[in-house]
Design an enzyme around this catalytic site. Sequence first.
Site, PDB file in Angstrom:
ATOM      1  N   GLY A   1      34.285 -17.076  -8.126  1.00  0.00           N
ATOM      2  CA  GLY A   1      35.314 -16.072  -7.919  1.00  0.00           C
ATOM      3  C   GLY A   1      35.225 -15.359  -6.586  1.00  0.00           C
TER       4      GLY A   1
ATOM      5  N   TYR B   1      33.702  -1.845 -20.777  1.00  0.00           N
ATOM      6  CA  TYR B   1      33.824  -2.345 -19.412  1.00  0.00           C
ATOM      7  C   TYR B   1      34.377  -1.253 -18.497  1.00  0.00           C
ATOM      8  CZ  TYR B   1      35.544  -5.124 -15.465  1.00  0.00           C
ATOM      9  OH  TYR B   1      35.799  -5.619 -14.200  1.00  0.00           O
TER      10      TYR B   1
ATOM     11  N   ILE C   1      23.922 -10.351  -1.225  1.00  0.00           N
ATOM     12  CA  ILE C   1      25.068 -10.278  -2.122  1.00  0.00           C
ATOM     13  C   ILE C   1      24.677 -10.774  -3.506  1.00  0.00           C
ATOM     14  CG2 ILE C   1      25.907 -12.489  -1.203  1.00  0.00           C
ATOM     15  CD1 ILE C   1      28.744 -11.600  -2.022  1.00  0.00           C
ATOM     16  N   THR C   2      25.072 -10.027  -4.532  1.00  0.00           N
ATOM     17  CA  THR C   2      24.807 -10.443  -5.908  1.00  0.00           C
ATOM     18  C   THR C   2      26.070 -11.077  -6.492  1.00  0.00           C
ATOM     19  OG1 THR C   2      25.486  -8.349  -6.954  1.00  0.00           O
ATOM     20  CG2 THR C   2      23.213  -8.499  -6.152  1.00  0.00           C
ATOM     21  N   GLY C   3      25.872 -11.968  -7.455  1.00  0.00           N
ATOM     22  CA  GLY C   3      26.999 -12.625  -8.102  1.00  0.00           C
ATOM     23  C   GLY C   3      27.832 -13.466  -7.164  1.00  0.00           C
TER      24      GLY C   3
END
Length: 287
Positions: free
Chosen positions: A20, A169, A14-16
């Site tokens: 959050g 974005y 998993i990235t990030g």
Amino acid sequence: MGDSPNLHGKTCLITGPTAGIGRVTALEVAKSGANMVLVARDSQKGQALVDEIKAAGNPNVELIIADLSVQSEVRRVASEFLARHETLHLLINNAGGIFHERRETKDGLEMTFALNHLAYFLLTNLLLDVIKKSAPARIVNVASRAHTRGRIDFADLQKTKSYAGWPTYSQSKLANVLFSHELARRLAGTGVTSNCLHPGVVATGFGRSDRGIWGLVTRLAAPFLLSPEKGAATTIYLALSPEVETVSGKYFADCKVARPAPEALDLMVASRLWQVSENLTGLAKDS
């Protein structure tokens, strides 16, 4: 979040994962007993999460520190992973950001597109052989409802002519959905699924550090937003639920299939974006 399935012996990257919805997702998937590989930019936060996962009862967790906006770093992540693992059953592309002033990466690419889309594209493709070998396997791409306001501007993908944070974005999130759908099409029959999702508008640190009006609006809106736990629900659902084990090529919101923007379903745009992304990441030369 309920009982987690038993993923002992399975591997998840998993990235990030340090803040959050990424953090909530990592903690929940770790409960399943999966071998966890966390890719984080901040070593201190990354190590704290490793320690938390181990303290909760899963000792099988490792950390790779990398800035995924830099393509050499993405390639190093893939190399380090492949040197230590022969299988990958779950890839969750979650890392991302929004930047209200134009920035360039070390590769000379616009930061939002490089981090939010090209990092997903490059890392997934570098790991795709081992993912297919591990089937049944899942790829989960965190997108956003912001994609509905996006447009893939092939004439100015790098936003050198004009730049605004939200449209840029939104373009990157549309790219996530197009990539996820095109990937699903290419993976048909392999036992590997590719889905994307809108997590909801979540109260995290996302965007709060920005100066000016956007940072102010983000901070003022925080009390009215979803908690990270609720925001992570759809990611966790796509990662773990047996209900979607064979579902692929879909866009989800609130743990249900949702209809994306019309451009997100345009096969010609998806194919062209794939080719452009291959060129921008150097994968066209590798093949």
